[in-house]
Design a protein around this motif. Sequence first.
Motif, PDB file in Angstrom:
ATOM      1  N   ARG A  19       0.827  -1.210   0.000  1.00 54.79           N
ATOM      2  CA  ARG A  19       0.000   0.000   0.000  1.00 54.79           C
ATOM      3  C   ARG A  19       0.859   1.257   0.000  1.00 54.79           C
ATOM      4  NH1 ARG A  19      -3.766  -0.377  -2.777  1.00 54.79           N
ATOM      5  NH2 ARG A  19      -4.324   1.705  -2.112  1.00 54.79           N
ATOM      6  N   ILE A  20       1.975   1.234   0.733  1.00 53.58           N
ATOM      7  CA  ILE A  20       2.899   2.380   0.711  1.00 53.58           C
ATOM      8  C   ILE A  20       3.407   2.589  -0.713  1.00 53.58           C
ATOM      9  CG2 ILE A  20       5.200   3.154   1.421  1.00 53.58           C
ATOM     10  CD1 ILE A  20       4.592   1.893   4.171  1.00 53.58           C
ATOM     11  N   PHE A  21       3.781   1.503  -1.370  1.00 52.95           N
ATOM     12  CA  PHE A  21       4.269   1.576  -2.745  1.00 52.95           C
ATOM     13  C   PHE A  21       3.229   2.216  -3.663  1.00 52.95           C
ATOM     14  CE2 PHE A  21       4.489  -1.126  -6.767  1.00 52.95           C
ATOM     15  CZ  PHE A  21       5.305  -0.234  -7.438  1.00 52.95           C
ATOM     16  N   ILE A  22       2.004   1.731  -3.613  1.00 56.43           N
ATOM     17  CA  ILE A  22       0.989   2.217  -4.548  1.00 56.43           C
ATOM     18  C   ILE A  22       0.559   3.646  -4.205  1.00 56.43           C
ATOM     19  CG2 ILE A  22      -1.152   1.385  -3.470  1.00 56.43           C
ATOM     20  CD1 ILE A  22      -0.211   0.949  -7.157  1.00 56.43           C
ATOM     21  N   GLU A  23       0.518   3.991  -2.916  1.00 62.34           N
ATOM     22  CA  GLU A  23       0.156   5.361  -2.527  1.00 62.34           C
ATOM     23  C   GLU A  23       1.235   6.353  -2.950  1.00 62.34           C
ATOM     24  OE1 GLU A  23      -2.790   6.373  -1.544  1.00 62.34           O
ATOM     25  OE2 GLU A  23      -3.502   4.289  -1.539  1.00 62.34           O
ATOM     26  N   LEU A  24       2.513   5.984  -2.778  1.00 64.39           N
ATOM     27  CA  LEU A  24       3.595   6.846  -3.255  1.00 64.39           C
ATOM     28  C   LEU A  24       3.517   7.037  -4.767  1.00 64.39           C
ATOM     29  CD1 LEU A  24       6.676   5.626  -1.180  1.00 64.39           C
ATOM     30  CD2 LEU A  24       5.531   7.842  -1.021  1.00 64.39           C
ATOM     31  N   TYR A  25       3.176   5.966  -5.446  1.00 63.64           N
ATOM     32  CA  TYR A  25       3.016   6.005  -6.902  1.00 63.64           C
ATOM     33  C   TYR A  25       1.939   7.017  -7.294  1.00 63.64           C
ATOM     34  CZ  TYR A  25       1.589   4.132 -11.474  1.00 63.64           C
ATOM     35  OH  TYR A  25       1.234   3.976 -12.784  1.00 63.64           O
ATOM     36  N   TYR A  26       0.784   6.972  -6.622  1.00 67.74           N
ATOM     37  CA  TYR A  26      -0.315   7.900  -6.948  1.00 67.74           C
ATOM     38  C   TYR A  26       0.030   9.339  -6.560  1.00 67.74           C
ATOM     39  CZ  TYR A  26      -3.347   3.945  -7.997  1.00 67.74           C
ATOM     40  OH  TYR A  26      -3.891   2.821  -8.546  1.00 67.74           O
ATOM     41  N   ILE A  27       0.681   9.526  -5.423  1.00 63.87           N
ATOM     42  CA  ILE A  27       1.097  10.873  -5.017  1.00 63.87           C
ATOM     43  C   ILE A  27       2.068  11.446  -6.041  1.00 63.87           C
ATOM     44  CG2 ILE A  27       2.460  12.152  -3.309  1.00 63.87           C
ATOM     45  CD1 ILE A  27       1.201  10.271  -1.175  1.00 63.87           C
ATOM     46  N   TYR A  28       3.013  10.622  -6.463  1.00 60.66           N
ATOM     47  CA  TYR A  28       4.001  11.062  -7.448  1.00 60.66           C
ATOM     48  C   TYR A  28       3.318  11.469  -8.760  1.00 60.66           C
ATOM     49  CZ  TYR A  28       8.094  10.911 -10.499  1.00 60.66           C
ATOM     50  OH  TYR A  28       9.072  11.219 -11.406  1.00 60.66           O
ATOM     51  N   THR A  44       8.366   3.856  -9.309  1.00 58.83           N
ATOM     52  CA  THR A  44       7.524   5.051  -9.200  1.00 58.83           C
ATOM     53  C   THR A  44       8.002   6.136 -10.152  1.00 58.83           C
ATOM     54  OG1 THR A  44       7.037   4.545  -6.898  1.00 58.83           O
ATOM     55  CG2 THR A  44       6.660   6.798  -7.606  1.00 58.83           C
ATOM     56  N   ALA A  45       9.315   6.339 -10.220  1.00 61.51           N
ATOM     57  CA  ALA A  45       9.866   7.384 -11.084  1.00 61.51           C
ATOM     58  C   ALA A  45       9.566   7.116 -12.550  1.00 61.51           C
ATOM     59  CB  ALA A  45      11.369   7.499 -10.863  1.00 61.51           C
ATOM     60  N   ILE A  58       2.806  -2.045 -12.828  1.00 60.11           N
ATOM     61  CA  ILE A  58       3.261  -2.329 -11.468  1.00 60.11           C
ATOM     62  C   ILE A  58       3.150  -3.809 -11.134  1.00 60.11           C
ATOM     63  CG2 ILE A  58       2.763  -0.022 -10.618  1.00 60.11           C
ATOM     64  CD1 ILE A  58       0.195  -1.246  -9.379  1.00 60.11           C
ATOM     65  N   PHE A  59       2.754  -4.635 -12.098  1.00 64.53           N
ATOM     66  CA  PHE A  59       2.578  -6.064 -11.826  1.00 64.53           C
ATOM     67  C   PHE A  59       3.890  -6.718 -11.404  1.00 64.53           C
ATOM     68  CE2 PHE A  59       2.783 -10.410 -13.628  1.00 64.53           C
ATOM     69  CZ  PHE A  59       1.914 -11.019 -12.743  1.00 64.53           C
ATOM     70  N   ALA A  60       4.880  -6.711 -12.280  1.00 65.02           N
ATOM     71  CA  ALA A  60       6.164  -7.346 -11.959  1.00 65.02           C
ATOM     72  C   ALA A  60       6.864  -6.668 -10.789  1.00 65.02           C
ATOM     73  CB  ALA A  60       7.062  -7.390 -13.192  1.00 65.02           C
ATOM     74  N   PRO A  61       6.900  -5.317 -10.724  1.00 66.81           N
ATOM     75  CA  PRO A  61       7.528  -4.708  -9.548  1.00 66.81           C
ATOM     76  C   PRO A  61       6.846  -5.080  -8.238  1.00 66.81           C
ATOM     77  CG  PRO A  61       7.366  -3.092 -11.293  1.00 66.81           C
ATOM     78  CD  PRO A  61       6.607  -4.299 -11.754  1.00 66.81           C
ATOM     79  N   SER A  62       5.524  -5.203  -8.235  1.00 67.46           N
ATOM     80  CA  SER A  62       4.843  -5.584  -6.989  1.00 67.46           C
ATOM     81  C   SER A  62       5.207  -7.013  -6.597  1.00 67.46           C
ATOM     82  CB  SER A  62       3.327  -5.430  -7.117  1.00 67.46           C
ATOM     83  OG  SER A  62       2.765  -6.399  -7.968  1.00 67.46           O
ATOM     84  N   ALA A  65       1.899  -8.803  -1.547  1.00 65.84           N
ATOM     85  CA  ALA A  65       2.173  -7.493  -2.141  1.00 65.84           C
ATOM     86  C   ALA A  65       1.289  -7.246  -3.352  1.00 65.84           C
ATOM     87  CB  ALA A  65       3.645  -7.383  -2.523  1.00 65.84           C
ATOM     88  N   HIS A  66       1.071  -8.273  -4.159  1.00 64.44           N
ATOM     89  CA  HIS A  66       0.200  -8.109  -5.324  1.00 64.44           C
ATOM     90  C   HIS A  66      -1.224  -7.815  -4.881  1.00 64.44           C
ATOM     91  CE1 HIS A  66      -2.257  -9.313  -8.812  1.00 64.44           C
ATOM     92  NE2 HIS A  66      -1.264  -8.769  -9.496  1.00 64.44           N
ATOM     93  N   ALA A  67      -1.688  -8.513  -3.850  1.00 63.40           N
ATOM     94  CA  ALA A  67      -3.038  -8.264  -3.330  1.00 63.40           C
ATOM     95  C   ALA A  67      -3.169  -6.843  -2.808  1.00 63.40           C
ATOM     96  CB  ALA A  67      -3.361  -9.269  -2.226  1.00 63.40           C
ATOM     97  N   ALA A  68      -2.133  -6.342  -2.154  1.00 62.12           N
ATOM     98  CA  ALA A  68      -2.180  -4.989  -1.595  1.00 62.12           C
ATOM     99  C   ALA A  68      -2.176  -3.913  -2.676  1.00 62.12           C
ATOM    100  CB  ALA A  68      -1.004  -4.771  -0.651  1.00 62.12           C
TER     101      ALA A  68
END
Length: 198
Positions: free
Chosen positions: A38-47, A121-122, A132-136, A170-173
Motif C-alpha cells: 500500500r505504501i508503494f501504490i500510494e507513493l506512486y499515486y502521489i508522485y 515510481t519514477a 506495477i505487476f512485476a515490480p509488486s 504485495a500483489h493483493a495490496a
Amino acid sequence: LFDFSFHIFNRSNAYLQANFLNAFLALLLGVITGIIGRIFIELYYIYINQMTSRFSVQRQLIYGYLLFFISIVIGGLIISDFYVIKGITPFVEIEILIDNGSNISIQTVIFMILIQILATTALIGSGYPGGIFAPSLFIGALTGLLFSIVLQFNDPKEIAAWAIIGMSGAHAATTKTPVASVLLILEITGLPNLIIPM
C-alpha cells in the motif's frame, strides 16, 4: 518474470510445513507485505498527481528519468552486488538471494525494496510504458526474503516459500484483489501446498 518463473517456481523446491506457527507467520507476513504494498501504490499515486499538476509532459519524462538513474546509482553505491550493475534481472537476483539464504544482510534487502519502489515510481509515474505487476511481485518476494532472514530460516525451500507468499501479499495490496492474487500466484507457481498460507 519468466526467468524467475523458470528458476524459482518450476523447480518445485518451495515448501512450507502446514502448522499453526507457520499459519501465524503467514498472517504476519501478509500484514507486512500489505503495508509495504500500500505504501508503494500510494507513493506512486502521489508522485503521479504531483508530476501532472506541476510539470509539462516533457519535464515529467526528464524528471522521471533522472530520478530513475539516481535510484540506480544509489543502488550501485550502497549495494556492492546490485543486480543492475551485474547485468541481471531483479527476478534472477531473488534466486541468488534465496540460494544464499542467511548470508544476505538485512540492510541489503531493505535497500533493494526501497530502490525498487523509487525506480518503479519514477519511471512508470512519469509516463514510461510498463506497469506495477512485476515490480509488486518483486517487492513482495523481497519482503518475504527479508522476513526469512529476520526469522533466521536457512532452508532454501522454506525461504522460497516465504518469498512466494510475500509476492501474493504485495500483489493483493497493490491491486486490492486478494483472491485473484492467490489464484494468480498459484497458476504461476503450480504449488498448491502454498494456497493456505497465501
